[in-house]
Design a protein around this motif. Structure first.
Motif, PDB file in Angstrom:
ATOM      1  N   ASP A  73       0.825  -1.214   0.000  1.00 49.91           N
ATOM      2  CA  ASP A  73       0.000   0.000   0.000  1.00 49.91           C
ATOM      3  C   ASP A  73       0.860   1.265   0.000  1.00 49.91           C
ATOM      4  N   GLY A  74       2.040   1.179   0.618  1.00 52.13           N
ATOM      5  CA  GLY A  74       2.919   2.351   0.709  1.00 52.13           C
ATOM      6  C   GLY A  74       3.180   2.952  -0.670  1.00 52.13           C
ATOM      7  N   PHE A  75       3.339   2.099  -1.668  1.00 57.10           N
ATOM      8  CA  PHE A  75       3.646   2.606  -3.014  1.00 57.10           C
ATOM      9  C   PHE A  75       2.500   3.463  -3.558  1.00 57.10           C
ATOM     10  N   GLU A  76       1.276   3.175  -3.095  1.00 54.17           N
ATOM     11  CA  GLU A  76       0.118   3.933  -3.605  1.00 54.17           C
ATOM     12  C   GLU A  76       0.094   5.358  -3.074  1.00 54.17           C
ATOM     13  N   ARG A  77       0.877   5.629  -2.039  1.00 47.76           N
ATOM     14  CA  ARG A  77       0.911   6.994  -1.501  1.00 47.76           C
ATOM     15  C   ARG A  77       1.733   7.934  -2.386  1.00 47.76           C
ATOM     16  N   PHE A  78       2.481   7.352  -3.311  1.00 46.23           N
ATOM     17  CA  PHE A  78       3.346   8.190  -4.152  1.00 46.23           C
ATOM     18  C   PHE A  78       2.816   8.224  -5.585  1.00 46.23           C
ATOM     19  N   GLU A  79       2.723   9.418  -6.128  1.00 44.83           N
ATOM     20  CA  GLU A  79       2.304   9.566  -7.524  1.00 44.83           C
ATOM     21  C   GLU A  79       3.524   9.935  -8.366  1.00 44.83           C
ATOM     22  N   LEU A  80       3.576   9.405  -9.567  1.00 47.09           N
ATOM     23  CA  LEU A  80       4.672   9.748 -10.479  1.00 47.09           C
ATOM     24  C   LEU A  80       4.267  10.977 -11.294  1.00 47.09           C
ATOM     25  N   LEU A  81       5.211  11.875 -11.523  1.00 46.20           N
ATOM     26  CA  LEU A  81       4.941  13.062 -12.332  1.00 46.20           C
ATOM     27  C   LEU A  81       5.724  12.935 -13.644  1.00 46.20           C
ATOM     28  N   PRO A  82       5.086  12.414 -14.689  1.00 45.78           N
ATOM     29  CA  PRO A  82       5.813  12.178 -15.941  1.00 45.78           C
ATOM     30  C   PRO A  82       6.115  13.479 -16.667  1.00 45.78           C
ATOM     31  N   ARG A  83       7.221  13.506 -17.411  1.00 48.22           N
ATOM     32  CA  ARG A  83       7.511  14.688 -18.239  1.00 48.22           C
ATOM     33  C   ARG A  83       7.429  14.265 -19.705  1.00 48.22           C
ATOM     34  N   MET A  84       6.989  15.210 -20.540  1.00 50.10           N
ATOM     35  CA  MET A  84       6.678  14.859 -21.933  1.00 50.10           C
ATOM     36  C   MET A  84       7.735  15.389 -22.908  1.00 50.10           C
ATOM     37  N   LEU A  85       7.657  14.874 -24.133  1.00 47.53           N
ATOM     38  CA  LEU A  85       8.511  15.289 -25.245  1.00 47.53           C
ATOM     39  C   LEU A  85       9.996  15.209 -24.894  1.00 47.53           C
ATOM     40  N   VAL A  86      10.350  14.046 -24.324  1.00 45.59           N
ATOM     41  CA  VAL A  86      11.746  13.728 -24.039  1.00 45.59           C
ATOM     42  C   VAL A  86      12.116  12.571 -24.962  1.00 45.59           C
ATOM     43  N   ASP A  87      13.306  12.594 -25.517  1.00 44.02           N
ATOM     44  CA  ASP A  87      13.736  11.493 -26.386  1.00 44.02           C
ATOM     45  C   ASP A  87      13.992  10.249 -25.515  1.00 44.02           C
ATOM     46  N   VAL A  88      13.133   9.251 -25.667  1.00 43.20           N
ATOM     47  CA  VAL A  88      13.302   8.030 -24.863  1.00 43.20           C
ATOM     48  C   VAL A  88      13.632   6.840 -25.773  1.00 43.20           C
ATOM     49  N   SER A  89      14.229   7.139 -26.926  1.00 40.13           N
ATOM     50  CA  SER A  89      14.525   6.044 -27.863  1.00 40.13           C
ATOM     51  C   SER A  89      15.644   5.140 -27.338  1.00 40.13           C
ATOM     52  N   LYS A  90      16.477   5.667 -26.460  1.00 39.93           N
ATOM     53  CA  LYS A  90      17.527   4.819 -25.856  1.00 39.93           C
ATOM     54  C   LYS A  90      17.368   4.852 -24.345  1.00 39.93           C
ATOM     55  N   LEU A  91      17.174   3.665 -23.766  1.00 42.55           N
ATOM     56  CA  LEU A  91      16.988   3.610 -22.317  1.00 42.55           C
ATOM     57  C   LEU A  91      18.260   3.101 -21.652  1.00 42.55           C
ATOM     58  N   GLU A  92      18.557   3.618 -20.480  1.00 46.34           N
ATOM     59  CA  GLU A  92      19.712   3.120 -19.711  1.00 46.34           C
ATOM     60  C   GLU A  92      19.255   2.622 -18.352  1.00 46.34           C
ATOM     61  N   LEU A  93      19.233   1.301 -18.231  1.00 51.10           N
ATOM     62  CA  LEU A  93      18.777   0.686 -16.979  1.00 51.10           C
ATOM     63  C   LEU A  93      19.929   0.131 -16.147  1.00 51.10           C
ATOM     64  N   ALA A  94      21.121   0.147 -16.731  1.00 52.82           N
ATOM     65  CA  ALA A  94      22.258  -0.432 -16.010  1.00 52.82           C
ATOM     66  C   ALA A  94      22.725   0.526 -14.914  1.00 52.82           C
ATOM     67  N   THR A  95      23.290  -0.063 -13.870  1.00 53.60           N
ATOM     68  CA  THR A  95      23.857   0.752 -12.792  1.00 53.60           C
ATOM     69  C   THR A  95      25.006  -0.045 -12.168  1.00 53.60           C
ATOM     70  N   THR A  96      25.505   0.426 -11.043  1.00 52.92           N
ATOM     71  CA  THR A  96      26.512  -0.368 -10.329  1.00 52.92           C
ATOM     72  C   THR A  96      26.027  -0.596  -8.905  1.00 52.92           C
ATOM     73  N   ALA A  97      26.425  -1.726  -8.358  1.00 54.70           N
ATOM     74  CA  ALA A  97      26.153  -2.018  -6.943  1.00 54.70           C
ATOM     75  C   ALA A  97      27.489  -2.358  -6.316  1.00 54.70           C
ATOM     76  N   LEU A  98      27.951  -1.521  -5.401  1.00 56.24           N
ATOM     77  CA  LEU A  98      29.272  -1.675  -4.778  1.00 56.24           C
ATOM     78  C   LEU A  98      30.363  -1.869  -5.838  1.00 56.24           C
ATOM     79  N   GLY A  99      30.241  -1.089  -6.902  1.00 57.12           N
ATOM     80  CA  GLY A  99      31.267  -1.097  -7.934  1.00 57.12           C
ATOM     81  C   GLY A  99      31.062  -2.137  -9.018  1.00 57.12           C
ATOM     82  N   ARG A 100      30.192  -3.078  -8.832  1.00 58.99           N
ATOM     83  CA  ARG A 100      29.949  -4.132  -9.836  1.00 58.99           C
ATOM     84  C   ARG A 100      28.818  -3.687 -10.767  1.00 58.99           C
ATOM     85  N   GLU A 101      29.040  -3.700 -12.070  1.00 54.39           N
ATOM     86  CA  GLU A 101      27.989  -3.279 -13.001  1.00 54.39           C
ATOM     87  C   GLU A 101      26.870  -4.314 -13.038  1.00 54.39           C
TER      88      GLU A 101
END
Ligand SMILES: Cc1cc2nc3c(=O)[nH]c(=O)nc-3n(C[C@H](O)[C@H](O)[C@H](O)COP(=O)(O)O)c2cc1C
Length: 413
Positions: A73-101
Protein backbone atom coordinates in the motif's frame (compact mmCIF):
# COMPACT_ATOMS: atom_id res chain seq x y z
CA UNK A 1 10.91 -44.86 -3.90
CA UNK A 2 13.41 -43.35 -6.37
CA UNK A 3 12.99 -46.36 -8.69
CA UNK A 4 9.26 -45.78 -8.64
CA UNK A 5 9.72 -42.09 -9.46
CA UNK A 6 12.10 -42.99 -12.31
CA UNK A 7 9.57 -45.46 -13.67
CA UNK A 8 6.77 -42.87 -13.58
CA UNK A 9 9.05 -40.26 -15.18
CA UNK A 10 10.06 -42.64 -17.98
CA UNK A 11 6.45 -43.63 -18.58
CA UNK A 12 5.46 -39.98 -18.67
CA UNK A 13 8.26 -39.21 -21.16
CA UNK A 14 7.11 -42.14 -23.35
CA UNK A 15 3.50 -40.94 -23.21
CA UNK A 16 4.59 -37.41 -24.08
CA UNK A 17 6.26 -38.60 -27.29
CA UNK A 18 2.85 -38.85 -28.89
CA UNK A 19 1.76 -35.45 -27.63
CA UNK A 20 1.97 -32.56 -30.11
CA UNK A 21 4.95 -30.25 -29.55
CA UNK A 22 2.67 -27.27 -28.87
CA UNK A 23 0.95 -29.11 -26.00
CA UNK A 24 4.30 -30.24 -24.58
CA UNK A 25 5.55 -26.69 -24.66
CA UNK A 26 2.40 -25.44 -22.95
CA UNK A 27 3.06 -27.69 -19.99
CA UNK A 28 6.82 -27.15 -19.87
CA UNK A 29 8.29 -24.73 -17.33
CA UNK A 30 8.95 -22.24 -20.16
CA UNK A 31 5.34 -22.52 -21.36
CA UNK A 32 3.97 -22.06 -17.86
CA UNK A 33 6.23 -19.05 -17.26
CA UNK A 34 5.16 -17.46 -20.54
CA UNK A 35 1.51 -17.60 -19.47
CA UNK A 36 2.26 -15.33 -16.50
CA UNK A 37 1.94 -11.66 -17.36
CA UNK A 38 2.76 -10.07 -14.04
CA UNK A 39 4.12 -11.05 -10.61
CA UNK A 40 0.63 -11.74 -9.29
CA UNK A 41 0.14 -14.32 -12.08
CA UNK A 42 3.32 -16.08 -10.90
CA UNK A 43 2.01 -15.96 -7.33
CA UNK A 44 -1.30 -17.54 -8.33
CA UNK A 45 0.44 -20.25 -10.35
CA UNK A 46 2.83 -20.96 -7.45
CA UNK A 47 -0.14 -21.24 -5.10
CA UNK A 48 -1.63 -23.92 -7.35
CA UNK A 49 1.70 -25.72 -7.80
CA UNK A 50 3.29 -26.16 -4.36
CA UNK A 51 1.73 -27.62 -1.19
CA UNK A 52 -0.21 -25.04 0.79
CA UNK A 53 2.10 -25.02 3.88
CA UNK A 54 5.10 -24.27 1.66
CA UNK A 55 3.24 -21.58 -0.27
CA UNK A 56 2.13 -20.04 3.05
CA UNK A 57 5.71 -20.12 4.36
CA UNK A 58 6.78 -18.05 1.33
CA UNK A 59 3.73 -15.79 1.03
CA UNK A 60 2.99 -15.27 4.71
CA UNK A 61 4.25 -12.73 7.23
CA UNK A 62 4.22 -12.05 10.96
CA UNK A 63 1.10 -11.78 13.16
CA UNK A 64 -1.68 -9.81 11.40
CA UNK A 65 0.51 -9.30 8.29
CA UNK A 66 -0.07 -5.53 8.53
CA UNK A 67 3.50 -4.69 7.50
CA UNK A 68 3.30 -7.03 4.52
CA UNK A 69 0.18 -5.21 3.28
CA UNK A 70 1.68 -1.79 4.08
CA UNK A 71 4.75 -2.60 1.99
CA UNK A 72 2.39 -2.78 -1.00
CA UNK A 73 0.00 0.00 0.00
CA UNK A 74 2.92 2.35 0.71
CA UNK A 75 3.65 2.61 -3.01
CA UNK A 76 0.12 3.93 -3.60
CA UNK A 77 0.91 6.99 -1.50
CA UNK A 78 3.35 8.19 -4.15
CA UNK A 79 2.30 9.57 -7.52
CA UNK A 80 4.67 9.75 -10.48
CA UNK A 81 4.94 13.06 -12.33
CA UNK A 82 5.81 12.18 -15.94
CA UNK A 83 7.51 14.69 -18.24
CA UNK A 84 6.68 14.86 -21.93
CA UNK A 85 8.51 15.29 -25.24
CA UNK A 86 11.75 13.73 -24.04
CA UNK A 87 13.74 11.49 -26.39
CA UNK A 88 13.30 8.03 -24.86
CA UNK A 89 14.53 6.04 -27.86
CA UNK A 90 17.53 4.82 -25.86
CA UNK A 91 16.99 3.61 -22.32
CA UNK A 92 19.71 3.12 -19.71
CA UNK A 93 18.78 0.69 -16.98
CA UNK A 94 22.26 -0.43 -16.01
CA UNK A 95 23.86 0.75 -12.79
CA UNK A 96 26.51 -0.37 -10.33
CA UNK A 97 26.15 -2.02 -6.94
CA UNK A 98 29.27 -1.68 -4.78
CA UNK A 99 31.27 -1.10 -7.93
CA UNK A 100 29.95 -4.13 -9.84
CA UNK A 101 27.99 -3.28 -13.00
CA UNK A 102 24.49 -4.75 -13.11
CA UNK A 103 22.24 -4.68 -16.18
CA UNK A 104 19.15 -3.67 -14.22
CA UNK A 105 18.55 -2.12 -10.79
CA UNK A 106 17.07 -5.33 -9.33
CA UNK A 107 19.03 -7.70 -7.09
CA UNK A 108 18.00 -11.11 -5.74
CA UNK A 109 17.21 -10.92 -2.00
CA UNK A 110 18.28 -13.71 0.35
CA UNK A 111 15.56 -16.28 0.96
CA UNK A 112 16.16 -19.24 3.26
CA UNK A 113 15.23 -22.89 2.58
CA UNK A 114 14.23 -22.17 -1.01
CA UNK A 115 14.79 -25.86 -1.80
CA UNK A 116 11.39 -26.66 -0.28
CA UNK A 117 9.76 -24.87 -3.19
CA UNK A 118 11.94 -26.59 -5.82
CA UNK A 119 14.95 -28.88 -5.34
CA UNK A 120 17.20 -26.64 -7.46
CA UNK A 121 16.39 -23.92 -4.90
CA UNK A 122 18.90 -21.13 -4.60
CA UNK A 123 20.99 -22.53 -7.46
CA UNK A 124 18.13 -22.00 -9.91
CA UNK A 125 17.31 -18.58 -8.49
CA UNK A 126 20.95 -17.46 -8.71
CA UNK A 127 21.23 -18.72 -12.29
CA UNK A 128 18.11 -16.80 -13.30
CA UNK A 129 19.45 -13.61 -11.70
CA UNK A 130 22.79 -14.05 -13.47
CA UNK A 131 21.10 -14.67 -16.82
CA UNK A 132 19.57 -11.20 -16.42
CA UNK A 133 22.95 -9.66 -15.61
CA UNK A 134 22.45 -9.04 -11.93
CA UNK A 135 23.57 -10.15 -8.45
CA UNK A 136 22.05 -12.87 -6.27
CA UNK A 137 22.26 -12.83 -2.47
CA UNK A 138 22.51 -16.24 -0.88
CA UNK A 139 21.09 -16.73 2.62
CA UNK A 140 23.15 -18.41 5.32
CA UNK A 141 20.05 -20.55 5.82
CA UNK A 142 19.75 -21.56 2.17
CA UNK A 143 18.82 -25.16 1.32
CA UNK A 144 21.85 -25.49 -0.96
CA UNK A 145 25.33 -24.88 0.40
CA UNK A 146 27.75 -22.14 -0.65
CA UNK A 147 29.67 -24.80 -2.58
CA UNK A 148 26.57 -26.13 -4.39
CA UNK A 149 25.28 -22.69 -5.39
CA UNK A 150 28.76 -21.62 -6.55
CA UNK A 151 29.01 -24.69 -8.76
CA UNK A 152 25.54 -24.18 -10.25
CA UNK A 153 25.78 -20.39 -10.62
CA UNK A 154 29.30 -18.95 -10.87
CA UNK A 155 28.06 -15.36 -11.48
CA UNK A 156 28.21 -12.45 -8.99
CA UNK A 157 26.86 -13.20 -5.53
CA UNK A 158 26.55 -11.58 -2.11
CA UNK A 159 26.41 -13.64 1.06
CA UNK A 160 23.82 -12.93 3.77
CA UNK A 161 24.46 -13.84 7.39
CA UNK A 162 22.58 -13.55 10.65
CA UNK A 163 24.59 -12.73 13.75
CA UNK A 164 24.63 -16.28 15.05
CA UNK A 165 24.98 -17.43 18.64
CA UNK A 166 27.72 -19.80 17.58
CA UNK A 167 30.10 -17.25 16.08
CA UNK A 168 32.50 -20.03 15.07
CA UNK A 169 29.97 -21.42 12.58
CA UNK A 170 29.31 -17.91 11.27
CA UNK A 171 33.02 -17.16 10.75
CA UNK A 172 33.47 -20.54 9.08
CA UNK A 173 30.72 -19.62 6.59
CA UNK A 174 32.38 -16.25 5.94
CA UNK A 175 35.64 -17.99 5.10
CA UNK A 176 33.86 -20.35 2.70
CA UNK A 177 31.95 -17.49 1.07
CA UNK A 178 35.17 -15.48 0.62
CA UNK A 179 36.96 -18.52 -0.81
CA UNK A 180 34.16 -18.93 -3.37
CA UNK A 181 34.31 -15.31 -4.49
CA UNK A 182 31.17 -13.89 -2.87
CA UNK A 183 31.63 -10.16 -3.33
CA UNK A 184 29.92 -8.62 -0.29
CA UNK A 185 28.54 -9.56 3.11
CA UNK A 186 24.94 -8.69 3.94
CA UNK A 187 24.43 -8.74 7.70
CA UNK A 188 20.73 -9.05 8.57
CA UNK A 189 19.98 -7.29 11.85
CA UNK A 190 16.18 -7.55 12.24
CA UNK A 191 16.14 -11.11 13.59
CA UNK A 192 16.98 -10.74 17.29
CA UNK A 193 14.37 -13.49 17.74
CA UNK A 194 12.27 -15.32 15.15
CA UNK A 195 9.08 -13.52 14.03
CA UNK A 196 5.78 -15.29 14.64
CA UNK A 197 4.14 -16.27 11.36
CA UNK A 198 0.69 -17.49 12.22
CA UNK A 199 0.11 -19.26 8.92
CA UNK A 200 3.13 -21.44 9.73
CA UNK A 201 1.90 -22.04 13.27
CA UNK A 202 -1.57 -23.00 12.01
CA UNK A 203 -0.15 -25.26 9.29
CA UNK A 204 2.23 -26.77 11.83
CA UNK A 205 4.90 -25.93 9.28
CA UNK A 206 8.39 -26.82 10.34
CA UNK A 207 11.81 -27.14 8.76
CA UNK A 208 12.15 -30.01 8.02
CA UNK A 209 8.46 -30.53 7.21
CA UNK A 210 6.79 -33.25 9.28
CA UNK A 211 5.62 -36.18 7.23
CA UNK A 212 2.01 -36.21 8.42
CA UNK A 213 -0.91 -37.74 6.54
CA UNK A 214 -2.08 -34.19 5.75
CA UNK A 215 1.35 -33.28 4.34
CA UNK A 216 1.33 -36.42 2.17
CA UNK A 217 -2.16 -35.55 0.88
CA UNK A 218 -0.97 -31.99 0.11
CA UNK A 219 1.93 -33.43 -1.87
CA UNK A 220 -0.31 -35.77 -3.85
CA UNK A 221 -2.48 -32.96 -5.16
CA UNK A 222 0.65 -31.09 -6.34
CA UNK A 223 2.19 -33.79 -8.58
CA UNK A 224 4.75 -31.51 -10.30
CA UNK A 225 6.14 -30.47 -6.95
CA UNK A 226 5.89 -33.99 -5.47
CA UNK A 227 7.80 -35.56 -8.37
CA UNK A 228 10.71 -33.17 -7.85
CA UNK A 229 10.61 -33.35 -4.09
CA UNK A 230 10.52 -37.15 -3.83
CA UNK A 231 13.43 -37.43 -6.26
CA UNK A 232 15.58 -34.83 -4.46
CA UNK A 233 14.25 -33.84 -1.03
CA UNK A 234 15.92 -30.69 0.35
CA UNK A 235 15.12 -30.76 4.02
CA UNK A 236 18.05 -29.14 5.79
CA UNK A 237 19.98 -25.90 5.43
CA UNK A 238 23.05 -26.66 3.35
CA UNK A 239 25.52 -24.22 4.93
CA UNK A 240 25.25 -25.34 8.51
CA UNK A 241 26.95 -28.65 7.94
CA UNK A 242 30.13 -27.93 9.81
CA UNK A 243 32.13 -29.83 12.41
CA UNK A 244 30.69 -27.43 15.01
CA UNK A 245 27.07 -28.33 14.29
CA UNK A 246 25.81 -31.24 16.40
CA UNK A 247 26.18 -34.27 14.19
CA UNK A 248 24.14 -37.42 14.12
CA UNK A 249 20.88 -35.89 15.37
CA UNK A 250 19.21 -36.02 11.96
CA UNK A 251 17.23 -33.26 10.29
CA UNK A 252 15.11 -32.44 13.36
CA UNK A 253 18.09 -31.88 15.70
CA UNK A 254 19.67 -29.86 12.92
CA UNK A 255 16.59 -27.62 12.63
CA UNK A 256 16.48 -27.11 16.40
CA UNK A 257 20.12 -26.11 16.35
CA UNK A 258 19.45 -23.59 13.55
CA UNK A 259 16.57 -22.05 15.52
CA UNK A 260 18.83 -21.49 18.51
CA UNK A 261 21.24 -19.50 16.36
CA UNK A 262 19.38 -16.16 16.39
CA UNK A 263 21.34 -14.15 18.95
CA UNK A 264 19.17 -11.73 20.97
CA UNK A 265 22.18 -10.06 22.64
CA UNK A 266 23.69 -8.51 19.49
CA UNK A 267 24.54 -4.79 19.49
CA UNK A 268 26.37 -2.33 17.26
CA UNK A 269 29.64 -3.34 18.97
CA UNK A 270 29.42 -6.74 17.25
CA UNK A 271 29.76 -5.12 13.82
CA UNK A 272 33.46 -4.51 14.35
CA UNK A 273 34.07 -8.22 14.99
CA UNK A 274 32.38 -9.15 11.75
CA UNK A 275 34.57 -6.65 9.95
CA UNK A 276 37.63 -8.51 11.26
CA UNK A 277 36.37 -11.73 9.69
CA UNK A 278 35.29 -10.26 6.35
CA UNK A 279 37.70 -8.41 4.11
CA UNK A 280 35.14 -7.19 1.52
CA UNK A 281 32.31 -4.64 1.56
CA UNK A 282 29.60 -4.88 4.22
CA UNK A 283 25.89 -4.12 3.85
CA UNK A 284 23.51 -3.98 6.77
CA UNK A 285 19.98 -5.28 6.09
CA UNK A 286 16.92 -4.43 8.14
CA UNK A 287 17.35 -0.69 8.80
CA UNK A 288 14.08 1.28 9.14
CA UNK A 289 15.08 4.52 10.93
CA UNK A 290 17.29 7.48 9.96
CA UNK A 291 19.18 7.37 13.31
CA UNK A 292 20.05 3.68 12.80
CA UNK A 293 21.12 4.46 9.24
CA UNK A 294 23.45 7.19 10.53
CA UNK A 295 24.93 4.75 13.09
CA UNK A 296 25.50 2.24 10.32
CA UNK A 297 27.36 4.91 8.33
CA UNK A 298 29.42 5.80 11.42
CA UNK A 299 30.33 2.11 11.69
CA UNK A 300 31.70 2.31 8.16
CA UNK A 301 29.25 0.09 6.28
CA UNK A 302 29.39 0.40 2.51
CA UNK A 303 25.67 -0.27 2.01
CA UNK A 304 22.33 -0.11 3.83
CA UNK A 305 19.30 -2.17 2.87
CA UNK A 306 16.09 -0.50 4.01
CA UNK A 307 14.03 -3.57 4.84
CA UNK A 308 11.45 -4.90 7.27
CA UNK A 309 12.11 -8.49 6.17
CA UNK A 310 9.02 -8.40 3.93
CA UNK A 311 6.87 -8.08 7.07
CA UNK A 312 8.09 -11.44 8.36
CA UNK A 313 9.65 -10.16 11.61
CA UNK A 314 8.11 -7.22 13.55
CA UNK A 315 4.55 -6.58 12.37
CA UNK A 316 3.00 -3.09 12.25
CA UNK A 317 6.13 -1.28 11.07
CA UNK A 318 6.10 1.38 8.40
CA UNK A 319 6.32 0.35 4.79
CA UNK A 320 9.89 0.43 3.51
CA UNK A 321 9.07 2.88 0.71
CA UNK A 322 7.65 5.37 3.25
CA UNK A 323 10.71 4.91 5.47
CA UNK A 324 13.13 5.53 2.58
CA UNK A 325 13.03 9.35 2.04
CA UNK A 326 14.07 10.27 5.60
CA UNK A 327 16.78 7.60 5.59
CA UNK A 328 18.11 8.83 2.24
CA UNK A 329 18.29 12.36 3.61
CA UNK A 330 20.09 11.25 6.80
CA UNK A 331 22.62 9.11 4.92
CA UNK A 332 23.30 11.89 2.39
CA UNK A 333 25.20 9.66 -0.03
CA UNK A 334 27.69 8.36 2.57
CA UNK A 335 26.69 4.72 1.87
CA UNK A 336 24.84 3.02 -0.98
CA UNK A 337 21.13 2.66 -0.25
CA UNK A 338 18.98 -0.29 -1.27
CA UNK A 339 15.35 -1.14 -0.55
CA UNK A 340 13.24 -4.28 -0.45
CA UNK A 341 9.66 -5.08 0.49
CA UNK A 342 6.61 -5.24 -1.76
CA UNK A 343 8.30 -4.60 -5.12
CA UNK A 344 5.82 -6.08 -7.60
CA UNK A 345 5.75 -3.56 -10.48
CA UNK A 346 8.21 -1.61 -12.58
CA UNK A 347 6.64 1.61 -11.29
CA UNK A 348 7.54 0.53 -7.70
CA UNK A 349 11.17 0.40 -8.79
CA UNK A 350 10.95 3.90 -10.29
CA UNK A 351 9.50 5.21 -7.02
CA UNK A 352 12.25 3.58 -4.93
CA UNK A 353 15.02 4.87 -7.19
CA UNK A 354 13.54 8.37 -7.34
CA UNK A 355 13.42 8.46 -3.53
CA UNK A 356 17.07 7.53 -3.11
CA UNK A 357 17.59 3.78 -3.57
CA UNK A 358 20.39 2.69 -5.88
CA UNK A 359 18.59 -0.60 -6.65
CA UNK A 360 15.87 -2.75 -5.15
CA UNK A 361 15.91 -6.33 -3.94
CA UNK A 362 13.10 -8.79 -4.58
CA UNK A 363 12.28 -11.78 -2.35
CA UNK A 364 8.87 -13.37 -2.84
CA UNK A 365 8.62 -12.58 -6.60
CA UNK A 366 11.60 -14.90 -7.22
CA UNK A 367 10.24 -17.69 -5.05
CA UNK A 368 6.76 -17.40 -6.60
CA UNK A 369 8.48 -17.79 -9.98
CA UNK A 370 10.40 -20.82 -8.74
CA UNK A 371 7.24 -22.47 -7.44
CA UNK A 372 5.29 -21.68 -10.60
CA UNK A 373 7.81 -22.81 -13.21
CA UNK A 374 11.25 -23.59 -11.74
CA UNK A 375 14.21 -21.58 -13.01
CA UNK A 376 12.19 -20.38 -16.04
CA UNK A 377 9.67 -18.91 -13.60
CA UNK A 378 12.34 -16.99 -11.68
CA UNK A 379 13.71 -15.64 -14.93
CA UNK A 380 10.18 -14.63 -15.88
CA UNK A 381 9.84 -12.66 -12.62
CA UNK A 382 12.99 -10.68 -13.48
CA UNK A 383 11.94 -10.26 -17.12
CA UNK A 384 8.49 -8.97 -16.20
CA UNK A 385 9.87 -6.38 -13.79
CA UNK A 386 12.59 -5.41 -16.25
CA UNK A 387 10.04 -4.99 -19.07
CA UNK A 388 7.66 -2.99 -16.90
CA UNK A 389 10.49 -0.78 -15.68
CA UNK A 390 11.66 -0.06 -19.24
CA UNK A 391 8.15 0.82 -20.46
CA UNK A 392 7.42 2.94 -17.38
CA UNK A 393 10.70 4.88 -17.78
CA UNK A 394 9.84 5.64 -21.40
CA UNK A 395 6.31 6.74 -20.51
CA UNK A 396 7.59 8.86 -17.60
CA UNK A 397 10.09 10.65 -19.85
CA UNK A 398 13.14 9.44 -17.88
CA UNK A 399 15.28 7.34 -20.24
CA UNK A 400 18.13 7.00 -17.71
CA UNK A 401 17.57 5.62 -14.23
CA UNK A 402 20.41 7.86 -13.04
CA UNK A 403 18.20 10.90 -13.76
CA UNK A 404 15.38 9.77 -11.47
CA UNK A 405 14.94 12.05 -8.46
CA UNK A 406 12.36 13.22 -5.93
CA UNK A 407 11.09 15.95 -8.28
CA UNK A 408 9.24 13.28 -10.28
CA UNK A 409 7.36 12.04 -7.18
CA UNK A 410 4.41 13.59 -5.41
CA UNK A 411 3.36 12.40 -1.96
CA UNK A 412 -0.41 11.97 -1.57
CA UNK A 413 -1.94 12.62 1.91
C1 LIG B 1 10.61 -17.37 1.96
C2 LIG B 1 11.46 -16.24 2.45
C3 LIG B 1 12.64 -16.51 3.13
C4 LIG B 1 13.45 -15.46 3.57
N1 LIG B 1 14.66 -15.75 4.17
C5 LIG B 1 15.49 -14.73 4.49
C6 LIG B 1 16.80 -15.01 4.99
O1 LIG B 1 17.20 -16.16 5.13
N2 LIG B 1 17.58 -13.94 5.30
C7 LIG B 1 17.17 -12.63 5.16
O2 LIG B 1 17.92 -11.71 5.45
N3 LIG B 1 15.95 -12.36 4.66
C8 LIG B 1 15.11 -13.36 4.31
N4 LIG B 1 13.89 -13.08 3.77
C9 LIG B 1 13.51 -11.67 3.55
C10 LIG B 1 13.95 -11.19 2.16
O3 LIG B 1 15.35 -11.12 2.06
C11 LIG B 1 13.40 -9.80 1.84
O4 LIG B 1 13.76 -8.90 2.86
C12 LIG B 1 11.88 -9.76 1.64
O5 LIG B 1 11.43 -10.96 1.05
C13 LIG B 1 11.51 -8.58 0.75
O6 LIG B 1 10.15 -8.48 0.58
P1 LIG B 1 9.37 -9.09 -0.69
O7 LIG B 1 9.25 -10.56 -0.44
O8 LIG B 1 8.05 -8.40 -0.64
O9 LIG B 1 10.17 -8.78 -1.93
C14 LIG B 1 13.05 -14.12 3.34
C15 LIG B 1 11.86 -13.85 2.65
C16 LIG B 1 11.07 -14.90 2.20
C17 LIG B 1 9.81 -14.58 1.44
Amino acid sequence: MNDFVDLVARQLAADLRGVPAATRRRFSDEGRAARCHNIEDLRVMAKRSVPQPIFDYVDGAAWGEVTRRRNRDGFERFELLPRMLVDVSKLELATTALGREIALPIIGAPTGTTGLTHPDGEGAVARAAHSMGTIYTQSALSSLSIEEVSAMAPGPKWFQLYVMTDRGVAYDMLQRAAAHGYEALVLTVDVAVAGVRERDVRNRFSIPPRLTLRAAAQGLVRPRWARNFIARPRLTTGNTTSPRVPAGGGAVAHAEWVNRQFDPSVTWDDLATFREHWGGPLLIKGIMRPDDAVRAVEHGVEGIIVSNHGGRQLDHTRSTIEALPAIAEAVGGRAELYLDGGIRRGTDIITALALGARAVLIGRPMVYGLGAAGEAGVRRAFELLHGELATALALAGYPRISDLGPEMIHLVR
